[in-house]
Scaffold this motif. Structure first.
Motif, short mmCIF file in Angstrom:
data_model
loop_
_atom_site.label_atom_id
_atom_site.label_comp_id
_atom_site.label_asym_id
_atom_site.label_seq_id
_atom_site.Cartn_x
_atom_site.Cartn_y
_atom_site.Cartn_z
N ALA A 108 69.87 76.67 68.75
CA ALA A 108 70.30 77.14 67.44
C ALA A 108 70.92 75.98 66.67
CB ALA A 108 71.31 78.27 67.57
N PHE A 109 70.75 76.02 65.36
CA PHE A 109 71.43 75.08 64.47
C PHE A 109 72.46 75.88 63.70
CE2 PHE A 109 67.46 73.03 65.42
CZ PHE A 109 67.83 71.71 65.61
N VAL A 110 73.68 75.39 63.70
CA VAL A 110 74.77 76.10 63.04
C VAL A 110 75.35 75.20 61.96
CG1 VAL A 110 77.02 77.22 63.33
CG2 VAL A 110 75.30 77.36 65.17
N GLN A 111 75.26 75.68 60.73
CA GLN A 111 75.89 74.98 59.61
C GLN A 111 77.32 75.48 59.52
OE1 GLN A 111 73.77 75.30 55.93
NE2 GLN A 111 75.48 74.51 54.73
N LYS A 156 76.67 79.39 59.25
CA LYS A 156 75.34 79.93 58.99
C LYS A 156 74.46 79.45 60.14
CE LYS A 156 71.66 80.22 55.58
NZ LYS A 156 71.20 79.80 54.24
N THR A 157 73.84 80.38 60.85
CA THR A 157 73.13 80.05 62.07
C THR A 157 71.63 80.23 61.91
OG1 THR A 157 75.04 80.74 63.36
CG2 THR A 157 72.95 80.58 64.53
N HIS A 158 70.88 79.26 62.42
CA HIS A 158 69.43 79.31 62.44
C HIS A 158 69.00 79.24 63.90
CE1 HIS A 158 69.24 78.51 58.10
NE2 HIS A 158 70.25 77.70 58.34
N ILE A 159 68.33 80.27 64.38
CA ILE A 159 67.85 80.31 65.75
C ILE A 159 66.43 79.77 65.80
CG2 ILE A 159 67.22 81.83 67.67
CD1 ILE A 159 69.53 83.66 66.79
N VAL A 160 66.19 78.85 66.71
CA VAL A 160 64.87 78.23 66.86
C VAL A 160 63.95 79.18 67.61
CG1 VAL A 160 63.62 76.30 67.89
CG2 VAL A 160 65.86 75.91 66.82
N TYR A 171 79.43 70.49 58.49
CA TYR A 171 78.76 69.90 59.63
C TYR A 171 77.55 70.74 60.03
CZ TYR A 171 83.09 67.31 59.93
OH TYR A 171 84.16 66.52 59.63
N MET A 172 76.58 70.07 60.66
CA MET A 172 75.44 70.75 61.24
C MET A 172 75.50 70.50 62.74
SD MET A 172 72.76 72.66 60.70
CE MET A 172 72.42 72.49 58.96
N LEU A 173 75.50 71.59 63.51
CA LEU A 173 75.56 71.50 64.96
C LEU A 173 74.23 71.92 65.55
CD1 LEU A 173 78.90 73.47 65.54
CD2 LEU A 173 78.63 71.06 64.94
#
Length: 158
Positions: free
Chosen positions: A71-74, A137-141, A107-109
């Motif tokens: 996941a990418f978390v902004q 804000k989360t983006h799941i791959v 930040y982007m994690l």
């Protein structure tokens, strides 16, 4: 640093070889670039000393280690954020990368965790409670098409 002034074509060849297979024997690198092993070893040491080579690592399959969800978390933060927030974010469970980003102040994690439940726990228990964090804000791959740490050396060689 103007990289073209600090390394030559042989250094580029060595870097390309090491990016493909970091565990390649020094003698094989020397054979491929047409130099003595001692000269190649000295070049590699100089590249390490100048921090052009930052280290060597093994790429592991995350699945057997129960870290199959990426996941990418902004993370949006207050403009008066605390100075230790980047370090605190880097200590969060599953965090592989922390990038300060332009645009929204934050930040982007990149995280690797077991599943949605663990991701939710990390967000609620570890990220959101940090002082200075306003929202996430989360983006799941769903599927990774390309993932690499390699640097495109072809753009810089002469």
């Amino acid at each position: 640093m103007d990289i073209k002034r600090t390394i030559d074509d042989i250094d580029y060849q060595i870097l390309q070889i090491l990016q493909e297979k970091a565990r390649i024997p020094n003698a094989e690198v020397a054979r491929q670039v047409g130099m003595a092993p001692s000269a190649v070893l000295e070049r590699i040491r100089k590249l390490e000393d100048r921090k052009i080579i930052q280290g060597y690592e093994v790429r592991l399959n995350p699945q057997p280690f129960n870290q199959g969800l990426t996941a990418f978390v902004q993370v949006t933060v207050q403009s008066s954020r605390r100075s230790d927030l980047p370090e605190a974010l880097s200590q969060v469970t599953g965090v592989q990368d922390v990038h300060q980003v332009a645009g929204d102040d934050g930040y982007m994690l990149k995280l690797r965790v077991a599943d949605n439940a663990e991701l939710g726990r990390v967000l609620v228990d570890e990220i959101c409670p940090l002082s200075g964090v306003l929202q996430t804000k989360t983006h799941i791959v769903l599927n990774t098409i390309k993932e690499t740490r390699k640097i495109d050396l072809n753009r810089f060689s002469s």
